[in-house]
Scaffold this motif. Structure first.
Motif, PDB file in Angstrom:
ATOM      1  N   MET A   1       0.835  -1.191   0.000  1.00 56.31           N
ATOM      2  CA  MET A   1       0.000   0.000   0.000  1.00 56.31           C
ATOM      3  C   MET A   1       0.882   1.258   0.000  1.00 56.31           C
ATOM      4  O   MET A   1       1.841   1.326   0.764  1.00 56.31           O
ATOM      5  CB  MET A   1      -0.875  -0.010   1.253  1.00 56.31           C
ATOM      6  N   LEU A   2       0.533   2.187  -0.872  1.00 52.95           N
ATOM      7  CA  LEU A   2       1.327   3.422  -0.944  1.00 52.95           C
ATOM      8  C   LEU A   2       0.716   4.472  -0.026  1.00 52.95           C
ATOM      9  O   LEU A   2      -0.450   4.837  -0.179  1.00 52.95           O
ATOM     10  CB  LEU A   2       1.354   3.943  -2.388  1.00 52.95           C
ATOM     11  N   LYS A   3       1.518   4.924   0.934  1.00 54.11           N
ATOM     12  CA  LYS A   3       1.037   5.966   1.840  1.00 54.11           C
ATOM     13  C   LYS A   3       0.814   7.238   1.030  1.00 54.11           C
ATOM     14  O   LYS A   3       1.576   7.524   0.102  1.00 54.11           O
ATOM     15  CB  LYS A   3       2.101   6.190   2.920  1.00 54.11           C
ATOM     16  N   GLN A   4      -0.210   7.982   1.345  1.00 58.65           N
ATOM     17  CA  GLN A   4      -0.490   9.210   0.586  1.00 58.65           C
ATOM     18  C   GLN A   4       0.326  10.376   1.149  1.00 58.65           C
ATOM     19  O   GLN A   4      -0.092  11.013   2.098  1.00 58.65           O
ATOM     20  CB  GLN A   4      -1.998   9.524   0.609  1.00 58.65           C
ATOM     21  N   TYR A   5       1.475  10.602   0.565  1.00 56.26           N
ATOM     22  CA  TYR A   5       2.319  11.700   1.016  1.00 56.26           C
ATOM     23  C   TYR A   5       1.799  12.994   0.415  1.00 56.26           C
ATOM     24  O   TYR A   5       1.304  13.003  -0.718  1.00 56.26           O
ATOM     25  CB  TYR A   5       3.775  11.477   0.589  1.00 56.26           C
ATOM     26  N   GLU A   6       1.948  14.072   1.182  1.00 54.05           N
ATOM     27  CA  GLU A   6       1.576  15.385   0.644  1.00 54.05           C
ATOM     28  C   GLU A   6       2.487  15.676  -0.548  1.00 54.05           C
ATOM     29  O   GLU A   6       3.638  15.233  -0.577  1.00 54.05           O
ATOM     30  CB  GLU A   6       1.805  16.431   1.745  1.00 54.05           C
ATOM     31  N   LYS A   7       1.965  16.422  -1.516  1.00 55.62           N
ATOM     32  CA  LYS A   7       2.789  16.691  -2.702  1.00 55.62           C
ATOM     33  C   LYS A   7       2.990  18.185  -2.888  1.00 55.62           C
ATOM     34  O   LYS A   7       2.152  18.986  -2.479  1.00 55.62           O
ATOM     35  CB  LYS A   7       2.105  16.122  -3.945  1.00 55.62           C
ATOM     36  N   ILE A   8       4.099  18.531  -3.497  1.00 52.40           N
ATOM     37  CA  ILE A   8       4.316  19.932  -3.863  1.00 52.40           C
ATOM     38  C   ILE A   8       4.599  19.986  -5.356  1.00 52.40           C
ATOM     39  O   ILE A   8       5.398  19.208  -5.881  1.00 52.40           O
ATOM     40  CB  ILE A   8       5.447  20.600  -3.047  1.00 52.40           C
ATOM     41  N   LEU A  24      12.488   4.664   2.546  1.00 52.39           N
ATOM     42  CA  LEU A  24      12.994   3.299   2.753  1.00 52.39           C
ATOM     43  C   LEU A  24      11.964   2.427   3.455  1.00 52.39           C
ATOM     44  O   LEU A  24      11.818   1.244   3.131  1.00 52.39           O
ATOM     45  CB  LEU A  24      14.303   3.333   3.541  1.00 52.39           C
ATOM     46  N   GLN A  25      11.199   3.031   4.389  1.00 51.79           N
ATOM     47  CA  GLN A  25      10.116   2.267   5.051  1.00 51.79           C
ATOM     48  C   GLN A  25       9.085   1.831   4.019  1.00 51.79           C
ATOM     49  O   GLN A  25       8.625   0.698   4.002  1.00 51.79           O
ATOM     50  CB  GLN A  25       9.441   3.129   6.116  1.00 51.79           C
ATOM     51  N   LYS A  62       3.058   9.187 -14.144  1.00 45.42           N
ATOM     52  CA  LYS A  62       2.698   7.804 -13.811  1.00 45.42           C
ATOM     53  C   LYS A  62       3.582   7.223 -12.702  1.00 45.42           C
ATOM     54  O   LYS A  62       3.352   6.110 -12.246  1.00 45.42           O
ATOM     55  CB  LYS A  62       2.793   6.933 -15.068  1.00 45.42           C
ATOM     56  N   ALA A  63       4.617   7.977 -12.301  1.00 39.59           N
ATOM     57  CA  ALA A  63       5.488   7.487 -11.216  1.00 39.59           C
ATOM     58  C   ALA A  63       4.703   7.450  -9.907  1.00 39.59           C
ATOM     59  O   ALA A  63       3.806   8.275  -9.691  1.00 39.59           O
ATOM     60  CB  ALA A  63       6.700   8.398 -11.077  1.00 39.59           C
ATOM     61  N   ASP A  64       5.045   6.498  -9.046  1.00 41.87           N
ATOM     62  CA  ASP A  64       4.387   6.432  -7.736  1.00 41.87           C
ATOM     63  C   ASP A  64       4.911   7.524  -6.815  1.00 41.87           C
ATOM     64  O   ASP A  64       4.173   8.106  -6.041  1.00 41.87           O
ATOM     65  CB  ASP A  64       4.655   5.070  -7.073  1.00 41.87           C
ATOM     66  N   LEU A  65       6.218   7.761  -6.903  1.00 40.04           N
ATOM     67  CA  LEU A  65       6.834   8.772  -6.041  1.00 40.04           C
ATOM     68  C   LEU A  65       7.905   9.508  -6.823  1.00 40.04           C
ATOM     69  O   LEU A  65       8.697   8.877  -7.536  1.00 40.04           O
ATOM     70  CB  LEU A  65       7.510   8.101  -4.833  1.00 40.04           C
ATOM     71  N   ILE A  66       7.925  10.833  -6.690  1.00 44.91           N
ATOM     72  CA  ILE A  66       9.019  11.626  -7.264  1.00 44.91           C
ATOM     73  C   ILE A  66       9.705  12.326  -6.102  1.00 44.91           C
ATOM     74  O   ILE A  66       9.052  12.993  -5.293  1.00 44.91           O
ATOM     75  CB  ILE A  66       8.495  12.662  -8.285  1.00 44.91           C
ATOM     76  N   THR A  67      11.012  12.129  -5.986  1.00 46.81           N
ATOM     77  CA  THR A  67      11.733  12.736  -4.862  1.00 46.81           C
ATOM     78  C   THR A  67      12.766  13.735  -5.377  1.00 46.81           C
ATOM     79  O   THR A  67      13.108  13.751  -6.557  1.00 46.81           O
ATOM     80  CB  THR A  67      12.449  11.668  -4.004  1.00 46.81           C
ATOM     81  N   ALA A  68      13.291  14.541  -4.442  1.00 45.29           N
ATOM     82  CA  ALA A  68      14.219  15.622  -4.786  1.00 45.29           C
ATOM     83  C   ALA A  68      15.642  15.103  -4.851  1.00 45.29           C
ATOM     84  O   ALA A  68      16.281  14.906  -3.816  1.00 45.29           O
ATOM     85  CB  ALA A  68      14.130  16.723  -3.733  1.00 45.29           C
ATOM     86  N   ASP A  69      16.137  14.896  -6.058  1.00 48.71           N
ATOM     87  CA  ASP A  69      17.508  14.411  -6.197  1.00 48.71           C
ATOM     88  C   ASP A  69      18.512  15.541  -5.996  1.00 48.71           C
ATOM     89  O   ASP A  69      19.584  15.337  -5.450  1.00 48.71           O
ATOM     90  CB  ASP A  69      17.706  13.759  -7.570  1.00 48.71           C
ATOM     91  N   GLY A  70      18.161  16.723  -6.476  1.00 45.30           N
ATOM     92  CA  GLY A  70      19.132  17.821  -6.414  1.00 45.30           C
ATOM     93  C   GLY A  70      18.736  18.858  -5.371  1.00 45.30           C
ATOM     94  O   GLY A  70      17.557  19.031  -5.057  1.00 45.30           O
ATOM     95  N   ILE A  71      19.737  19.561  -4.856  1.00 45.13           N
ATOM     96  CA  ILE A  71      19.465  20.620  -3.875  1.00 45.13           C
ATOM     97  C   ILE A  71      18.601  21.712  -4.499  1.00 45.13           C
ATOM     98  O   ILE A  71      17.820  22.369  -3.818  1.00 45.13           O
ATOM     99  CB  ILE A  71      20.782  21.191  -3.276  1.00 45.13           C
ATOM    100  N   GLY A  72      18.705  21.873  -5.834  1.00 44.74           N
ATOM    101  CA  GLY A  72      17.889  22.877  -6.527  1.00 44.74           C
ATOM    102  C   GLY A  72      16.398  22.648  -6.310  1.00 44.74           C
ATOM    103  O   GLY A  72      15.612  23.596  -6.239  1.00 44.74           O
ATOM    104  N   ILE A  73      16.009  21.395  -6.190  1.00 43.21           N
ATOM    105  CA  ILE A  73      14.586  21.091  -5.964  1.00 43.21           C
ATOM    106  C   ILE A  73      14.184  21.507  -4.549  1.00 43.21           C
ATOM    107  O   ILE A  73      13.121  22.093  -4.339  1.00 43.21           O
ATOM    108  CB  ILE A  73      14.307  19.574  -6.172  1.00 43.21           C
ATOM    109  N   VAL A  74      15.064  21.232  -3.580  1.00 39.77           N
ATOM    110  CA  VAL A  74      14.745  21.619  -2.199  1.00 39.77           C
ATOM    111  C   VAL A  74      14.695  23.152  -2.098  1.00 39.77           C
ATOM    112  O   VAL A  74      13.785  23.714  -1.482  1.00 39.77           O
ATOM    113  CB  VAL A  74      15.786  21.032  -1.205  1.00 39.77           C
ATOM    114  N   ILE A  75      15.633  23.832  -2.744  1.00 34.07           N
ATOM    115  CA  ILE A  75      15.634  25.308  -2.742  1.00 34.07           C
ATOM    116  C   ILE A  75      14.338  25.818  -3.376  1.00 34.07           C
ATOM    117  O   ILE A  75      13.685  26.715  -2.857  1.00 34.07           O
ATOM    118  CB  ILE A  75      16.871  25.857  -3.497  1.00 34.07           C
ATOM    119  N   GLY A  76      13.955  25.200  -4.500  1.00 33.49           N
ATOM    120  CA  GLY A  76      12.714  25.589  -5.169  1.00 33.49           C
ATOM    121  C   GLY A  76      11.518  25.463  -4.237  1.00 33.49           C
ATOM    122  O   GLY A  76      10.672  26.357  -4.153  1.00 33.49           O
TER     123      GLY A  76
END
Ligand code: UDP
Length: 245
Positions: A1-8, A24-25, A62-76
């Motif tokens: 089951m995929l937990k529903q994470y908040e999205k930005i 990882l969990q 269509k991806a289940d999860l997209i995460t921030a690979d670069g610091i530019g995404i976190v800054i954004g």
């Protein structure tokens, strides 16, 4: 089951707000439940590419999860006043996934990079994770994606690491992971790093968010690619301005 994470939403790409530990969990649970997962770790370059290429943007949706690979995404995300908790990189996730796979005897398929790079990477992986079940591997310069995909499906790996660089790796996962279980993740140039062909920035550089600068010194040919960053930041300000209005 995929937990529903908040999205930005960052320039049209929806990043999940989750930490390395939460990812990882989630993936540990997915491995136990034999779920199929499509994981994207995106940087500003990917976001800009998706803006220009709607067909790639629709693959990313269509991806289940997209995460921030670069610091530019976190800054954004900070500029947009909706901060992501931290960087969740493909490389770190890959390393931790290999440890989990070794402990739980889950099998991994490695796809991508040049033959010598892949072989050197696998040698180092076998040294670091001697009990890791390796379902198979293939370099990333194949003629028929269909036949590679067929081989992967026959092996039924629990994890498929696809190191073809974007957009190839996400397109491959989108097209060929349907109907099979397993965690499918694009890992870009990670096999080159594991093989020792490209050095990852030392921890000091990583902690001071200068990994991009270290990489540029190692591979000056990446400069044109990195010039995307100022453009990306300007577009973020544009998005923010519209939000404020
Ligand atoms: N690659 C591949 N097949 C291709 C194109 C690229 O296997 O047709 C590999 C390439 O050898 C390298 C990785 O994909 O190992 C891409 O690395 P890059 O550093 O460009 O990816 P990034 O980490 O920037 O996404």
């Amino acid at each position: 089951m995929l937990k529903q994470y908040e999205k930005i939403n960052i320039l049209g790409i929806k990043f999940s707000k989750l930490t390395n530990q939460q990812l990882l969990q989630q993936l540990t649970l997915d491995l136990q439940q034999k779920q199929r997962r499509f994981i994207v770790t995106a940087n500003p370059e990917i976001v800009l590419y998706a803006r220009k290429h709607p067909e790639y943007a629709s693959v990313l949706r269509k991806a289940d999860l997209i995460t921030a690979d670069g610091i530019g995404i976190v800054i954004g995300s900070n500029l947009l006043k909706n901060p992501l908790p931290e960087r969740v990189t493909g490389f770190d996730t890959l390393k931790k996934l290999l440890k989990i796979a070794e402990n739980q005897q889950k099998s991994v398929y490695f796809l991508g990079a040049k033959t010598d790079v892949l072989k050197a990477a696998l040698k180092n992986i076998q040294q670091e994770y001697p009990n890791l079940p390796i379902a198979g591997y293939h370099d990333g310069y194949f003629k028929s994606a269909d036949s590679i995909a067929q081989t992967i499906q026959q092996q039924k790996p629990d994890i498929v690491l696809v190191a073809l660089g974007f957009p190839k790796q996400e397109n491959f996962i989108d097209q060929y992971s349907i109907g099979s279980h397993g965690i499918w993740m694009g890992v870009g140039g990670s096999f080159d790093v594991i093989a020792g062909k490209v050095k990852r920035a030392p921890v000091f550089w990583q902690q001071h968010h200068l990994e991009w600068c270290y990489r540029l010194i190692q591979e000056p040919s990446r400069l044109p690619r990195m010039l995307a960053l100022p453009k990306y930041l300007l577009l973020i300000l544009g998005q923010k301005f519209k939000l404020l209005k």
